[in-house]
Design a protein around this motif. Structure first.
Motif, PDB file in Angstrom:
ATOM      1  N   TRP A 168      42.856  -4.449 -19.190  1.00  0.00           N
ATOM      2  CA  TRP A 168      43.333  -3.465 -20.211  1.00  0.00           C
ATOM      3  C   TRP A 168      44.876  -3.384 -20.051  1.00  0.00           C
ATOM      4  CZ3 TRP A 168      45.997   0.952 -20.414  1.00  0.00           C
ATOM      5  CH2 TRP A 168      46.147   1.630 -21.809  1.00  0.00           C
ATOM      6  N   ILE A 169      45.475  -3.250 -18.995  1.00  0.00           N
ATOM      7  CA  ILE A 169      47.219  -3.132 -18.506  1.00  0.00           C
ATOM      8  C   ILE A 169      47.539  -4.421 -19.384  1.00  0.00           C
ATOM      9  CG2 ILE A 169      48.686  -3.014 -16.859  1.00  0.00           C
ATOM     10  CD1 ILE A 169      46.915  -1.173 -15.303  1.00  0.00           C
ATOM     11  N   SER A 170      47.020  -5.450 -18.811  1.00  0.00           N
ATOM     12  CA  SER A 170      47.796  -6.881 -19.211  1.00  0.00           C
ATOM     13  C   SER A 170      47.588  -6.879 -20.939  1.00  0.00           C
ATOM     14  CB  SER A 170      46.834  -8.084 -18.635  1.00  0.00           C
ATOM     15  OG  SER A 170      47.460  -9.285 -19.077  1.00  0.00           O
ATOM     16  N   GLN A 171      46.744  -6.612 -21.354  1.00  0.00           N
ATOM     17  CA  GLN A 171      46.560  -6.762 -22.882  1.00  0.00           C
ATOM     18  C   GLN A 171      47.213  -5.730 -23.664  1.00  0.00           C
ATOM     19  OE1 GLN A 171      44.899  -9.540 -24.462  1.00  0.00           O
ATOM     20  NE2 GLN A 171      44.734 -10.235 -22.321  1.00  0.00           N
ATOM     21  N   SER A 172      47.476  -4.616 -23.084  1.00  0.00           N
ATOM     22  CA  SER A 172      48.283  -3.504 -23.624  1.00  0.00           C
ATOM     23  C   SER A 172      49.794  -3.827 -23.633  1.00  0.00           C
ATOM     24  CB  SER A 172      47.777  -2.057 -23.010  1.00  0.00           C
ATOM     25  OG  SER A 172      46.721  -1.818 -23.232  1.00  0.00           O
ATOM     26  N   ALA A 173      50.008  -4.617 -22.502  1.00  0.00           N
ATOM     27  CA  ALA A 173      51.462  -5.030 -22.588  1.00  0.00           C
ATOM     28  C   ALA A 173      51.858  -6.373 -23.606  1.00  0.00           C
ATOM     29  CB  ALA A 173      51.790  -5.216 -21.023  1.00  0.00           C
ATOM     30  N   GLY A 174      50.855  -6.771 -24.079  1.00  0.00           N
ATOM     31  CA  GLY A 174      50.851  -7.839 -24.963  1.00  0.00           C
ATOM     32  C   GLY A 174      50.462  -9.120 -24.317  1.00  0.00           C
ATOM     33  N   GLY A 175      50.059  -9.018 -23.348  1.00  0.00           N
ATOM     34  CA  GLY A 175      49.435 -10.437 -22.848  1.00  0.00           C
ATOM     35  C   GLY A 175      50.387 -11.341 -22.318  1.00  0.00           C
ATOM     36  N   GLY A 176      49.900 -12.463 -21.769  1.00  0.00           N
ATOM     37  CA  GLY A 176      50.960 -13.594 -21.334  1.00  0.00           C
ATOM     38  C   GLY A 176      51.808 -13.222 -20.285  1.00  0.00           C
ATOM     39  N   GLU A 177      53.051 -13.438 -20.475  1.00  0.00           N
ATOM     40  CA  GLU A 177      54.117 -13.247 -19.371  1.00  0.00           C
ATOM     41  C   GLU A 177      54.180 -11.800 -19.119  1.00  0.00           C
ATOM     42  OE1 GLU A 177      57.626 -15.446 -19.805  1.00  0.00           O
ATOM     43  OE2 GLU A 177      56.628 -17.407 -19.362  1.00  0.00           O
ATOM     44  N   LEU A 178      54.181 -10.979 -20.395  1.00  0.00           N
ATOM     45  CA  LEU A 178      54.415  -9.722 -20.285  1.00  0.00           C
ATOM     46  C   LEU A 178      53.153  -8.929 -19.885  1.00  0.00           C
ATOM     47  CD1 LEU A 178      55.799  -8.900 -23.961  1.00  0.00           C
ATOM     48  CD2 LEU A 178      57.044  -8.919 -21.982  1.00  0.00           C
ATOM     49  N   GLY A 179      52.196  -9.305 -20.178  1.00  0.00           N
ATOM     50  CA  GLY A 179      50.801  -8.818 -19.351  1.00  0.00           C
ATOM     51  C   GLY A 179      50.797  -8.808 -17.981  1.00  0.00           C
ATOM     52  N   ASP A 180      51.615 -10.316 -17.424  1.00  0.00           N
ATOM     53  CA  ASP A 180      51.423 -10.504 -15.956  1.00  0.00           C
ATOM     54  C   ASP A 180      52.304  -9.589 -15.375  1.00  0.00           C
ATOM     55  OD1 ASP A 180      49.719 -12.588 -16.180  1.00  0.00           O
ATOM     56  OD2 ASP A 180      51.029 -14.133 -16.434  1.00  0.00           O
ATOM     57  N   ALA A 181      53.545  -9.357 -16.035  1.00  0.00           N
ATOM     58  CA  ALA A 181      54.625  -8.415 -15.390  1.00  0.00           C
ATOM     59  C   ALA A 181      54.075  -7.022 -15.289  1.00  0.00           C
ATOM     60  CB  ALA A 181      55.778  -8.597 -16.229  1.00  0.00           C
ATOM     61  N   ALA A 182      53.174  -6.778 -16.177  1.00  0.00           N
ATOM     62  CA  ALA A 182      52.706  -5.213 -16.270  1.00  0.00           C
ATOM     63  C   ALA A 182      51.659  -5.043 -14.980  1.00  0.00           C
ATOM     64  CB  ALA A 182      52.076  -4.908 -17.434  1.00  0.00           C
ATOM     65  N   VAL A 183      50.991  -6.091 -14.994  1.00  0.00           N
ATOM     66  CA  VAL A 183      50.120  -6.117 -13.765  1.00  0.00           C
ATOM     67  C   VAL A 183      50.878  -6.130 -12.560  1.00  0.00           C
ATOM     68  CG1 VAL A 183      48.038  -7.336 -12.340  1.00  0.00           C
ATOM     69  CG2 VAL A 183      48.310  -7.086 -15.013  1.00  0.00           C
ATOM     70  N   ALA A 184      51.793  -6.930 -12.391  1.00  0.00           N
ATOM     71  CA  ALA A 184      52.614  -7.047 -11.263  1.00  0.00           C
ATOM     72  C   ALA A 184      53.506  -5.674 -10.808  1.00  0.00           C
ATOM     73  CB  ALA A 184      53.667  -8.124 -11.373  1.00  0.00           C
ATOM     74  N   ALA A 185      53.687  -4.798 -11.756  1.00  0.00           N
ATOM     75  CA  ALA A 185      54.270  -3.745 -11.624  1.00  0.00           C
ATOM     76  C   ALA A 185      53.149  -2.645 -11.226  1.00  0.00           C
ATOM     77  CB  ALA A 185      54.911  -3.125 -12.988  1.00  0.00           C
ATOM     78  N   PHE A 186      52.119  -2.496 -11.770  1.00  0.00           N
ATOM     79  CA  PHE A 186      51.097  -1.958 -11.094  1.00  0.00           C
ATOM     80  C   PHE A 186      50.721  -2.255  -9.709  1.00  0.00           C
ATOM     81  CE2 PHE A 186      46.553  -1.767 -10.005  1.00  0.00           C
ATOM     82  CZ  PHE A 186      46.278  -0.215 -10.154  1.00  0.00           C
ATOM     83  N   ALA A 187      50.687  -3.656  -9.399  1.00  0.00           N
ATOM     84  CA  ALA A 187      50.358  -3.851  -7.857  1.00  0.00           C
ATOM     85  C   ALA A 187      51.427  -3.198  -7.110  1.00  0.00           C
ATOM     86  CB  ALA A 187      50.187  -5.497  -7.944  1.00  0.00           C
ATOM     87  N   ARG A 188      52.813  -3.332  -7.325  1.00  0.00           N
ATOM     88  CA  ARG A 188      53.957  -2.758  -6.678  1.00  0.00           C
ATOM     89  C   ARG A 188      53.632  -1.163  -6.607  1.00  0.00           C
ATOM     90  NH1 ARG A 188      56.835  -6.355  -9.847  1.00  0.00           N
ATOM     91  NH2 ARG A 188      57.208  -8.454  -8.535  1.00  0.00           N
ATOM     92  N   ALA A 189      53.474  -0.625  -7.467  1.00  0.00           N
ATOM     93  CA  ALA A 189      53.431   0.884  -7.727  1.00  0.00           C
ATOM     94  C   ALA A 189      52.319   1.385  -6.748  1.00  0.00           C
ATOM     95  CB  ALA A 189      53.202   1.180  -9.070  1.00  0.00           C
ATOM     96  N   ARG A 190      51.113   0.707  -6.701  1.00  0.00           N
ATOM     97  CA  ARG A 190      49.746   0.726  -5.930  1.00  0.00           C
ATOM     98  C   ARG A 190      50.180   1.011  -4.597  1.00  0.00           C
ATOM     99  NH1 ARG A 190      46.753  -2.916  -3.501  1.00  0.00           N
ATOM    100  NH2 ARG A 190      44.634  -2.172  -2.840  1.00  0.00           N
ATOM    101  N   LEU A 191      51.122  -0.020  -4.028  1.00  0.00           N
ATOM    102  CA  LEU A 191      51.469   0.024  -2.775  1.00  0.00           C
ATOM    103  C   LEU A 191      52.481   0.788  -2.317  1.00  0.00           C
ATOM    104  CD1 LEU A 191      51.130  -3.945  -2.334  1.00  0.00           C
ATOM    105  CD2 LEU A 191      49.460  -2.332  -1.227  1.00  0.00           C
ATOM    106  N   ALA A 192      53.092   1.605  -3.091  1.00  0.00           N
ATOM    107  CA  ALA A 192      54.363   2.415  -2.908  1.00  0.00           C
ATOM    108  C   ALA A 192      53.958   3.344  -1.602  1.00  0.00           C
ATOM    109  CB  ALA A 192      55.005   3.090  -4.035  1.00  0.00           C
TER     110      ALA A 192
END
Length: 275
Positions: A130-154
């Motif tokens: 859902w995060i990926s698709q809400s960000a537009g999918g593709g590279e934008l979606g991947d970037a959104a998931v990556a941002a979530f992954a980093r925030a999760r580890l903060a």
């Protein structure tokens, strides 16, 4: 990915009692001890499953549903209580209370519920989709998931950083391994030809990381920041390896006037499945 199912405990796990209760019923015919122990566990699982399906239950209710004697049910409940799978409590009475003490019922504990299949992996994967698709999918979606992954580890990063700051650089890999173990990763650190290897023998998010490698990438970045050096992921459980392995190059000792430098990994240590 493992999803919830309708029968039995999940992932071949039949509850905490399997890890600790290996006792058998003695003097029951000629059946082998191993077979008797298996039967005991199977019946115990049926008791726990009945409570899951029907809610808090009395001994009499369990005996009636399972076709067991009340004495047998009590014996299995005693073992489940000892293993923190179920807990006794006073039965709630709605309406006018009858004379006498309310019957005791047995309910699953949080530990007992966790022993059954859960759909947490599915829920996590759906949320990341859902995060990926809400960000537009593709590279934008991947970037959104990556941002979530980093925030999760903060939050975890700050806790680990405090522990590593209290030890010498050469002790940081071992300290990080202990911190990871405390969080369920079963980690160890060992010497390698030109550095160290950090090995994680368990990954709580492996099933989701199969679909979203950004989780592994964020973790690798975190290790690099914590250890103050470039690290290289050699293998991951999410990619099918038995252990998540991260190479940490050795920091060479230099004079105070020089910048410290690291030894790069050779081709033979490059491994596969870099995150």
């Amino acid at each position: 990915m493992i999803e919830a199912t309708g029968g039995g405990f999940g992932r071949g796990f039949t509850g905490p009692e399997e890890l600790r209760n290996n006792g058998v019923v003695k003097n029951v015919g000629e059946a082998p001890q191993e077979e008797l122990a298996t039967g005991e566990r199977s019946t115990r699982n049926r008791v726990a499953r009945s409570i899951l399906d029907h809610g808090p239950s009395t001994v009499a209710e369990l005996a009636g549903r399972l076709g067991l004697t009340q004495a047998a049910v009590r014996r299995h409940l005693d073992a489940l209580v000892a293993d923190d799978v179920v807990a006794p409590r006073e039965q709630r009475v709605y309406g006018a209370r009858t004379r006498g003490r309310p019957a005791k019922v047995f309910a699953l504990t949080d530990c007992g519920r966790d022993a059954f299949d859960q759909s947490y992996d599915k829920l996590a994967a759906e949320a990341l989709h859902w995060i990926s698709q809400s960000a537009g999918g593709g590279e934008l979606g991947d970037a959104a998931v990556a941002a979530f992954a980093r925030a999760r580890l903060a939050a975890t990063a700050e806790k680990y950083r405090e522990q590593l700051a209290a030890v010498a650089p050469e002790q940081r890999a071992e300290t990080l391994a202990r911190a990871l173990t405390a969080d369920g990763y079963a980690a160890t650190a060992r010497s390698a030809p030109v550095g160290e290897q950090l090995c994680q023998h368990h990954c709580p998010v492996a099933h989701v990381a199969e679909q979203f490698p950004q989780l592994c990438e964020a973790e690798t970045e975190l290790f690099s920041h914590l250890l103050g050096t470039h690290v290289q992921r050699l293998a991951t459980i999410a990619h099918g390896d038995g252990v998540c392995t991260t190479f940490i190059p050795r920091v060479e000792t230099v004079s105070p006037q020089q910048e410290p430098k690291t030894t790069t990994a050779s081709a033979s240590t490059a491994g596969r499945n870099p995150a």
